[in-house]
Design a protein around this motif. Structure first.
Motif, PDB file in Angstrom:
ATOM      1  N   UNK A 115       0.836  -1.197   0.000  1.00 43.22           N
ATOM      2  CA  UNK A 115       0.000   0.000   0.000  1.00 43.22           C
ATOM      3  C   UNK A 115       0.874   1.251   0.000  1.00 43.22           C
ATOM      4  N   UNK A 116       0.387   2.306  -0.649  1.00 46.28           N
ATOM      5  CA  UNK A 116       1.046   3.595  -0.540  1.00 46.28           C
ATOM      6  C   UNK A 116       1.044   4.026   0.927  1.00 46.28           C
ATOM      7  N   UNK A 117       2.037   4.815   1.328  1.00 49.09           N
ATOM      8  CA  UNK A 117       2.113   5.285   2.706  1.00 49.09           C
ATOM      9  C   UNK A 117       0.942   6.188   3.051  1.00 49.09           C
TER      10      UNK A 117
ATOM     11  N   UNK B 295       2.030   7.547  11.708  1.00 48.45           N
ATOM     12  CA  UNK B 295       0.793   6.791  11.909  1.00 48.45           C
ATOM     13  C   UNK B 295       0.995   5.691  12.943  1.00 48.45           C
ATOM     14  N   UNK B 296      -0.100   5.218  13.512  1.00 49.07           N
ATOM     15  CA  UNK B 296      -0.018   4.088  14.447  1.00 49.07           C
ATOM     16  C   UNK B 296       0.508   2.849  13.729  1.00 49.07           C
ATOM     17  N   UNK B 297       0.225   2.732  12.434  1.00 48.30           N
ATOM     18  CA  UNK B 297       0.750   1.608  11.653  1.00 48.30           C
ATOM     19  C   UNK B 297       2.270   1.672  11.561  1.00 48.30           C
ATOM     20  N   UNK B 298       2.805   2.850  11.237  1.00 48.39           N
ATOM     21  CA  UNK B 298       4.250   3.008  11.111  1.00 48.39           C
ATOM     22  C   UNK B 298       4.943   2.796  12.454  1.00 48.39           C
ATOM     23  N   UNK B 299       4.344   3.298  13.520  1.00 51.07           N
ATOM     24  CA  UNK B 299       4.926   3.121  14.850  1.00 51.07           C
ATOM     25  C   UNK B 299       4.928   1.644  15.236  1.00 51.07           C
ATOM     26  N   UNK B 300       3.845   0.944  14.910  1.00 47.28           N
ATOM     27  CA  UNK B 300       3.808  -0.494  15.170  1.00 47.28           C
ATOM     28  C   UNK B 300       4.897  -1.237  14.426  1.00 47.28           C
ATOM     29  N   UNK B 301       5.149  -0.833  13.190  1.00 45.13           N
ATOM     30  CA  UNK B 301       6.216  -1.461  12.401  1.00 45.13           C
ATOM     31  C   UNK B 301       7.589  -1.182  13.002  1.00 45.13           C
ATOM     32  N   UNK B 302       7.801   0.018  13.512  1.00 48.55           N
ATOM     33  CA  UNK B 302       9.080   0.350  14.150  1.00 48.55           C
ATOM     34  C   UNK B 302       9.316  -0.515  15.382  1.00 48.55           C
ATOM     35  N   UNK B 303       8.258  -0.725  16.166  1.00 48.72           N
ATOM     36  CA  UNK B 303       8.381  -1.585  17.351  1.00 48.72           C
ATOM     37  C   UNK B 303       8.729  -3.009  16.933  1.00 48.72           C
ATOM     38  N   UNK B 304       8.048  -3.508  15.900  1.00 51.61           N
ATOM     39  CA  UNK B 304       8.308  -4.874  15.424  1.00 51.61           C
ATOM     40  C   UNK B 304       9.735  -5.034  14.899  1.00 51.61           C
ATOM     41  N   UNK B 305      10.283  -3.976  14.316  1.00 50.94           N
ATOM     42  CA  UNK B 305      11.658  -4.030  13.810  1.00 50.94           C
ATOM     43  C   UNK B 305      12.680  -4.083  14.942  1.00 50.94           C
ATOM     44  N   UNK B 306      12.341  -3.495  16.079  1.00 48.89           N
ATOM     45  CA  UNK B 306      13.283  -3.421  17.200  1.00 48.89           C
ATOM     46  C   UNK B 306      13.256  -4.643  18.092  1.00 48.89           C
TER      47      UNK B 306
ATOM     48  N   UNK C  29      10.967  -6.113  29.570  1.00 43.68           N
ATOM     49  CA  UNK C  29      11.535  -4.776  29.714  1.00 43.68           C
ATOM     50  C   UNK C  29      11.918  -4.191  28.364  1.00 43.68           C
ATOM     51  N   UNK C  30      12.568  -4.998  27.509  1.00 43.07           N
ATOM     52  CA  UNK C  30      12.989  -4.506  26.187  1.00 43.07           C
ATOM     53  C   UNK C  30      11.781  -4.142  25.324  1.00 43.07           C
ATOM     54  N   UNK C  31      10.761  -4.986  25.345  1.00 40.74           N
ATOM     55  CA  UNK C  31       9.567  -4.723  24.535  1.00 40.74           C
ATOM     56  C   UNK C  31       8.872  -3.450  25.015  1.00 40.74           C
ATOM     57  N   UNK C  32       8.703  -3.317  26.318  1.00 44.63           N
ATOM     58  CA  UNK C  32       8.026  -2.129  26.854  1.00 44.63           C
ATOM     59  C   UNK C  32       8.840  -0.863  26.611  1.00 44.63           C
ATOM     60  N   UNK C  33      10.162  -0.955  26.704  1.00 43.30           N
ATOM     61  CA  UNK C  33      11.006   0.213  26.424  1.00 43.30           C
ATOM     62  C   UNK C  33      10.862   0.643  24.966  1.00 43.30           C
ATOM     63  N   UNK C  34      10.756  -0.333  24.060  1.00 50.20           N
ATOM     64  CA  UNK C  34      10.565  -0.019  22.639  1.00 50.20           C
ATOM     65  C   UNK C  34       9.222   0.663  22.419  1.00 50.20           C
ATOM     66  N   UNK C  35       8.192   0.171  23.095  1.00 50.22           N
ATOM     67  CA  UNK C  35       6.866   0.784  22.976  1.00 50.22           C
ATOM     68  C   UNK C  35       6.907   2.219  23.481  1.00 50.22           C
ATOM     69  N   UNK C  36       7.484   2.417  24.681  1.00 49.12           N
ATOM     70  CA  UNK C  36       7.543   3.757  25.280  1.00 49.12           C
ATOM     71  C   UNK C  36       8.286   4.721  24.370  1.00 49.12           C
ATOM     72  N   UNK C  37       9.394   4.264  23.788  1.00 50.99           N
ATOM     73  CA  UNK C  37      10.189   5.143  22.925  1.00 50.99           C
ATOM     74  C   UNK C  37       9.437   5.487  21.635  1.00 50.99           C
ATOM     75  N   UNK C  38       8.873   4.497  20.989  1.00 53.76           N
ATOM     76  CA  UNK C  38       8.306   4.725  19.652  1.00 53.76           C
ATOM     77  C   UNK C  38       6.955   5.429  19.668  1.00 53.76           C
ATOM     78  N   UNK C  39       6.167   5.274  20.743  1.00 54.46           N
ATOM     79  CA  UNK C  39       4.887   5.988  20.760  1.00 54.46           C
ATOM     80  C   UNK C  39       5.093   7.497  20.897  1.00 54.46           C
ATOM     81  N   UNK C  40       6.324   7.922  21.148  1.00 52.91           N
ATOM     82  CA  UNK C  40       6.607   9.360  21.134  1.00 52.91           C
ATOM     83  C   UNK C  40       6.316   9.948  19.755  1.00 52.91           C
TER      84      UNK C  40
END
Length: 367
Positions: A89-91, A219-230, A238-249
């Motif tokens: 899909x287009x961004x 977008x929430x989609x892009x942020x979700x993808x960033x979390x999945x990449x990390x 702890x690592x998963x929650x830290x990734x969530x906290x950082x990327x939802x910024x």
């Protein structure tokens, strides 16, 4: 190759057979094709290169960036054009405009407004050379997807893009009044409401908080993808929650509450990515006091607009299939449609996935 554009040129038993839908498009001589879905043509499961096939069969020119699209010498007079600007899909417009500054990725996608503007330029030029009318199908597809994700800012910006496209179309109709334009939707999605009360034990405040959206950059989609990449499900809590906290910024949230973190964390473990991006969208929406009734489609009536040379029957409350029939009648295509229907009735579409869904329906729906 997605459902709406695919239905205008393809006949297929199931919408997810997108590579087979691409096969049908590759065999046609369409003047202009612009959008996403590059994987269906170049990185296929059967390793076929449909772009090469289209070049050999109908002399197609292929482009993949906005810079090529904006080339002043680009023309479809001598050869048709296919532009595929994303693997899938287009961004979202929110991501398209911010990815370069935030993620450092060079932006190569045109906006929907830019594609439509260029399409009119190219088709008008072709019309001058060949003296024939044209049909143009335009889809604002990501409006629906942002609503599925409960992502209100992405939803708004996609609607805004469609409004800008409507202005481009209206300008064309003003200069070419012998034009029929129909604009509608196949359904509503999400069930959005403003001023939502989440039953927190207090009386509803009768307000919403647009400031909660003002700081969102992705977008929430892009942020979700960033979390999945990390991180992945095998990483520590702890690592998963830290990734969530950082990327939802990137969604403008710098003070994630424990309850919000737990909600997103729980959805991280669902293998369907829809749950992660929608949970992020839910957190954004609740802060803005925006409500959603469903992650799917709703049953409300959708708007129908028309301009230019409007058929007499195109007014009032209509069944969705009537809209297409009115256009068919206006263009005098009924004999051709009957011919196609007869051919389809004698075609075997018994693909394995169709049998899977048929069997599933029989199992899930009681007699």
């Amino acid at each position: 190759t997605h459902a709406t554009p695919g239905s205008f040129y393809s006949h297929m038993s199931f919408r997810d057979y997108e590579e087979l839908i691409a096969d049908q498009l590759a065999a046609l001589d369409v003047d202009l094709i612009l959008g996403g879905g590059r994987q269906k043509f170049l990185s296929r499961s059967d390793s076929k290169n449909l772009i090469e096939q289209m070049e050999e069969l109908n002399n197609y020119k292929y482009i993949s960036t906005q810079y090529e699209l904006f080339d002043e010498d680009l023309s479809i007079v001598d050869r048709p054009l296919i532009g595929l600007f994303h693997e899938q899909h287009m961004n979202f417009e929110l991501d398209r405009t911010n990815r370069e500054s935030i993620l450092g990725e060079t932006e190569t996608e045109p906006s929907l407004e830019e594609m439509v503007t260029k399409a009119f330029d190219l088709l008008t030029d072709l019309q001058k050379h060949e003296d024939r009318p044209f049909f143009l199908m335009i889809e604002g597809s990501r409006i629906d997807m942002a609503a599925h994700n409960h992502d209100p800012l992405s939803h708004y910006l996609e609607i805004d893009q469609y409004q800008k496209v409507a202005k481009v179309v209206a300008d064309f109709v003003e200069a070419n009044p012998n034009t029929l334009v129909v604009s509608t939707s196949d359904h509503s999605t999400g069930g959005l409401s403003i001023g939502s009360s989440y039953k927190n034990g207090t009386y509803p405040a009768y307000k919403w908080v647009p400031e909660a959206l003002a700081r969102q950059q992705l977008s929430s989609e892009q942020v979700g993808e960033l979390i999945r990449l990390e991180v992945n499900i095998n990483d520590t809590e702890e690592d998963i929650k830290n990734s969530i906290i950082f990327n939802v910024q990137y969604c403008g949230i710098t003070d994630l509450k424990d309850s919000e973190l737990e909600y997103i964390y729980e959805n991280f473990f669902n293998t369907d990515n829809r749950y992660l991006k929608t949970s992020i969208g839910d957190v954004i929406s609740q802060r803005a006091m925006i409500g959603w009734t469903t992650e799917g489609h709703t049953g409300v009536d959708v708007n129908l607009y028309s301009m230019g040379k409007i058929p007499d029957k195109l007014h009032g409350v209509l069944h969705n299939i009537d809209v297409g029939q009115i256009v068919i009648d206006e263009f005098g295509f009924q004999d051709k449609m009957n011919e196609i229907q007869e051919r389809l009735e004698n075609t075997d579409f018994n693909f394995p996935l169709v049998k899977y869904w048929t069997d599933k329906l029989k199992k899930d729906i009681p007699p």
